[in-house]
Write a protein that holds these residues in place. Structure first.
Motif, PDB file in Angstrom:
ATOM      1  N   ILE A   1      66.451  10.337  -2.831  1.00 42.01           N
ATOM      2  CA  ILE A   1      66.162  11.920  -2.050  1.00 42.01           C
ATOM      3  C   ILE A   1      67.450  12.490  -1.830  1.00 42.01           C
ATOM      4  O   ILE A   1      67.405  13.289  -2.707  1.00 42.01           O
ATOM      5  N   GLU A   2      67.768  11.429  -1.172  1.00 43.14           N
ATOM      6  CA  GLU A   2      68.669  12.317  -0.145  1.00 43.14           C
ATOM      7  C   GLU A   2      69.688  12.567  -0.957  1.00 43.14           C
ATOM      8  O   GLU A   2      70.715  14.229  -0.421  1.00 43.14           O
ATOM      9  N   LYS A   3      70.067  12.318  -2.234  1.00 40.55           N
ATOM     10  CA  LYS A   3      71.537  12.481  -2.815  1.00 40.55           C
ATOM     11  C   LYS A   3      71.393  13.071  -3.407  1.00 40.55           C
ATOM     12  O   LYS A   3      72.343  14.181  -4.185  1.00 40.55           O
ATOM     13  N   TYR A   4      70.173  14.662  -3.344  1.00 35.32           N
ATOM     14  CA  TYR A   4      69.376  15.657  -4.597  1.00 35.32           C
ATOM     15  C   TYR A   4      69.853  16.513  -3.186  1.00 35.32           C
ATOM     16  O   TYR A   4      69.499  17.458  -3.964  1.00 35.32           O
ATOM     17  N   GLY A   5      69.902  16.439  -2.000  1.00 34.54           N
ATOM     18  CA  GLY A   5      70.172  17.295  -1.164  1.00 34.54           C
ATOM     19  C   GLY A   5      71.627  18.559  -1.073  1.00 34.54           C
ATOM     20  O   GLY A   5      72.199  17.706  -1.770  1.00 34.54           O
ATOM     21  N   ASP A   6      70.783  19.733  -0.345  1.00 29.82           N
ATOM     22  CA  ASP A   6      71.811  20.363  -0.245  1.00 29.82           C
ATOM     23  C   ASP A   6      72.338  20.397   0.975  1.00 29.82           C
ATOM     24  O   ASP A   6      71.783  20.346   2.005  1.00 29.82           O
ATOM     25  N   ASP A   7      73.605  19.882   1.395  1.00 31.05           N
ATOM     26  CA  ASP A   7      74.297  20.379   2.472  1.00 31.05           C
ATOM     27  C   ASP A   7      74.369  21.380   3.608  1.00 31.05           C
ATOM     28  O   ASP A   7      74.061  21.414   4.742  1.00 31.05           O
ATOM     29  N   LYS A   8      74.331  22.640   1.902  1.00 31.50           N
ATOM     30  CA  LYS A   8      74.364  23.337   3.589  1.00 31.50           C
ATOM     31  C   LYS A   8      72.720  24.018   4.296  1.00 31.50           C
ATOM     32  O   LYS A   8      72.444  24.772   4.998  1.00 31.50           O
TER      33      LYS A   8
ATOM     34  N   ALA B   1      64.176  19.647  -6.990  1.00 31.29           N
ATOM     35  CA  ALA B   1      63.952  21.073  -7.095  1.00 31.29           C
ATOM     36  C   ALA B   1      63.605  21.070  -5.740  1.00 31.29           C
ATOM     37  O   ALA B   1      64.439  21.744  -5.069  1.00 31.29           O
ATOM     38  N   MET B   2      62.445  20.856  -5.056  1.00 26.24           N
ATOM     39  CA  MET B   2      61.897  21.412  -3.789  1.00 26.24           C
ATOM     40  C   MET B   2      62.821  20.657  -2.469  1.00 26.24           C
ATOM     41  O   MET B   2      63.011  21.607  -1.963  1.00 26.24           O
ATOM     42  N   PHE B   3      63.573  19.275  -3.012  1.00 25.96           N
ATOM     43  CA  PHE B   3      64.727  18.515  -1.547  1.00 25.96           C
ATOM     44  C   PHE B   3      65.617  19.337  -2.226  1.00 25.96           C
ATOM     45  O   PHE B   3      66.004  19.872  -1.108  1.00 25.96           O
TER      46      PHE B   3
ATOM     47  N   VAL C   1      66.323  22.466  -2.670  1.00 26.23           N
ATOM     48  CA  VAL C   1      65.889  24.021  -2.166  1.00 26.23           C
ATOM     49  C   VAL C   1      65.907  23.899  -0.676  1.00 26.23           C
ATOM     50  O   VAL C   1      66.473  24.480   0.019  1.00 26.23           O
ATOM     51  N   GLY C   2      65.169  23.041  -0.423  1.00 25.82           N
ATOM     52  CA  GLY C   2      64.615  23.063   1.475  1.00 25.82           C
ATOM     53  C   GLY C   2      63.762  21.460   2.128  1.00 25.82           C
ATOM     54  O   GLY C   2      63.634  21.575   2.908  1.00 25.82           O
ATOM     55  N   LYS C   3      64.926  20.652   1.470  1.00 23.06           N
ATOM     56  CA  LYS C   3      64.331  19.712   1.388  1.00 23.06           C
ATOM     57  C   LYS C   3      62.171  19.126   1.904  1.00 23.06           C
ATOM     58  O   LYS C   3      62.285  18.430   2.826  1.00 23.06           O
ATOM     59  N   VAL C   4      62.016  19.695   0.737  1.00 24.96           N
ATOM     60  CA  VAL C   4      60.548  19.195   1.080  1.00 24.96           C
ATOM     61  C   VAL C   4      60.412  17.984  -0.075  1.00 24.96           C
ATOM     62  O   VAL C   4      61.320  17.479  -0.961  1.00 24.96           O
TER      63      VAL C   4
END
Length: 533
Positions: free
Chosen positions: A76-83, A480-482, A484-487
């Motif tokens: 899942i980490e690869k789908y995160g937004d660094d911001k 998508a959850m991850f 947007v907000g690392k959920v």
């Protein structure tokens, strides 16, 4: 100075920087390189849930579970937004109980153990006879057979064995009762890790879906039919693969249920005895997982142990532990109750694997499970304060999903508003959190009676678009959850949710209040930006 501060002063924990690996594989020995060629997954630098043997592939259902865990924990980490920051380390996918002091008698026993002058002596394999007698005294008070009868002898020290955890116990039990090719029947949804443990030992799983019309309890008729179907299929295959005909060896009875949280109590005795009679008649053991028993919210209606009925004692293996209810997940300690022959097989397995149980684990478990009046007094005092904390957190997550108006008690409502205001001083965010989330709900008939999981239904989000990509699968939604907000949370496929058309999540509501509020705020942010096309 408190005992805790004294311990900290004595221990003076190391605070030096943590160093992580940055090795050059070209410097590995030939033996190490050969090993990595044979086991290429060792290059992944992650803990695999379990490894599939190419010669004995997993059932597709198990493959989905394994993939789902891998996605939640690593990919899942690869789908995160660094911001996007991740201010809380507690995730909705957590299996941790609420942060609360451990059961005092357990702590007292551990301290006394650490002060013992006999720590140079190796302990007994599955706990000393004296320690196991404490468990026997507890079980007698809980209704297990006190006297010899037509079905079994009185429970004794050769019916109980300490273990490192119920997960370890399940692994060891399978070593005793099952052969490669044998089958365990489990309810779906279920605890996914148990599924992986079984397949790793080439013990296959067959699931029975729990149905909403049965309030997510097992249907005994389906259980009976499934046992016959599987055994007939195995007989038709014959003995060519293994040299014997495999069979259904056990049914996993999770009570209270993980993850749904429903409870079979003495009020469900007809259902319990029907299940037990089917298993007894068809030569199928019951593995009675009671790990969440003491987190039943109504302590006048605890989960009913099947082995407390003499007729079923010698056909049942019960699992108990301190991880969930007693605030001691870090300790990894529990015990099993089983017929005497299984005790000896289990003890031999423990001896082969690790020689003997750690005395600290044994004595902590004795603190939680013994037959003294003092233990029961401490128990009532402890859970009278602990259970309301779980119920409040459940109310909080109910508000975050359905809005503040679902709460009728004014004091609870006031406290929830206070906690949301503590999370943020932005009134627009507060208003959003207090109105709930459109398109999200608690799955019907799954409002828990025990434990700390709630089943959240995201099915209404299916087919919507996030950043131009349509959400067609649970994986799409989690990504998508991850983003947007690392959920992160466990998806339906992680837990074998029976209705594959639904998008559900197993959510831990025992994480800190701020973390819980933050995660649902991020979910609301995603719902707000989703588009219909």
């Amino acid at each position: 100075m408190s005992l805790k501060n004294i311990a900290k002063k004595i221990l003076k924990r190391n605070t030096s920087p943590i160093t992580h690996g940055s090795e050059d594989p070209s410097k590995y020995s030939k033996a190490l390189k050969d090993l990595m060629e044979y086991y290429p997954e060792l290059k992944d630098e992650k803990i695999a849930m379990t490894k599939e043997d190419p010669n004995n592939p997993f059932d597709p259902m198990i493959r989905k579970i394994v993939y789902g865990y891998d996605l939640v924990n690593f990919e899942i980490e690869k789908y995160g937004d660094d911001k996007v920051s991740e201010p809380y380390h507690e995730a909705l996918s957590s299996g941790d109980a609420i942060k609360y002091r451990p059961f005092p008698p357990c702590v007292k026993n551990m301290i006394l153990t650490s002060l013992s002058d006999n720590l140079n002596v190796y302990p007994s394999t599955v706990g000393s006879s004296r320690a196991r007698q404490d468990l026997v005294d507890y079980l007698k008070r809980e209704g297990f057979p006190k006297k010899k009868n037509e079905y079994c002898d009185a429970i004794n020290v050769h019916n109980v064995a300490f273990c490192g955890s119920t997960t370890q116990a399940f692994y060891m039990i399978l070593k005793v009762i099952a052969r490669p090719g044998d089958v365990i029947i489990i309810p779906a949804p279920t605890y996914g890790i148990f599924a992986g443990i079984a397949e790793k030992q080439m013990v296959h799983l067959e699931s029975i879906p729990l149905r909403i019309e049965n309030d997510y309890f097992i249907d005994p008729k389906e259980l009976s039919k499934k046992i016959d179907e599987v055994n007939n299929r195995l007989k038709e295959k014959g003995d060519k693969q293994y040299g014997y005909i495999p069979k259904v060896v056990a049914y996993l009875n999770i009570n209270p249920h993980n993850p749904i949280g429903n409870v079979m109590t003495e009020d469900n005795m007809d259902l319990i005895t029907e299940i037990a009679d089917i298993c007894l008649d068809k030569s199928v053991f019951i593995i009675d997982d009671l790990i969440y028993r003491d987190l039943t919210y109504n302590h006048k209606k605890l989960a009913f142990p099947i082995a407390s009925i003499p007729k079923y004692f010698n056909n049942t293996i019960s699992l108990f532990g301190v991880s969930k209810s007693y605030g001691l997940a870090s300790l990894r300690a529990g015990f099993i109750v089983c017929p005497t022959p299984i005790f000896w097989g289990f003890a031999t397995g423990v001896f082969d694997l690790m020689d003997s149980m750690c005395v600290t684990q044994v004595d902590a478990v004795r603190g939680a499970f013994n037959g003294t009046d003092k233990r029961y007094q401490e128990y009532d005092k402890y859970f009278d304060k602990l259970l309301p904390k779980y119920l409040y957190q459940l109310d909080l997550v109910n508000v975050l999903i359905n809005g503040i108006d679902v709460i009728k008690d004014e004091k609870t409502k006031k406290n929830i508003i206070r906690d949301i205001n503590h999370y943020t001083n932005d009134t627009s965010i507060t208003e959003r959190l207090l109105k709930g989330i459109e398109g999200v709900k608690i799955a019907e008939k799954t409002y828990p009676q025990s434990g700390f999981f709630v089943m959240v239904d995201f099915t209404d989000l299916k087919g919507k678009y996030y950043k131009g990509n349509q959400i067609n699968t649970e994986y799409d939604l989690l990504k998508a959850m991850f983003n947007v907000g690392k959920v992160r949370y466990l998806m339906g496929e992680n837990i074998m949710w029976p209705n594959t058309e639904e998008f559900v999540a197993r959510v831990n509501f025992a994480i800190s209040k701020d973390a819980l509020i933050h995660n649902f705020y991020q979910i609301s942010r995603l719902v707000e930006v989703l588009k219909d096309e």
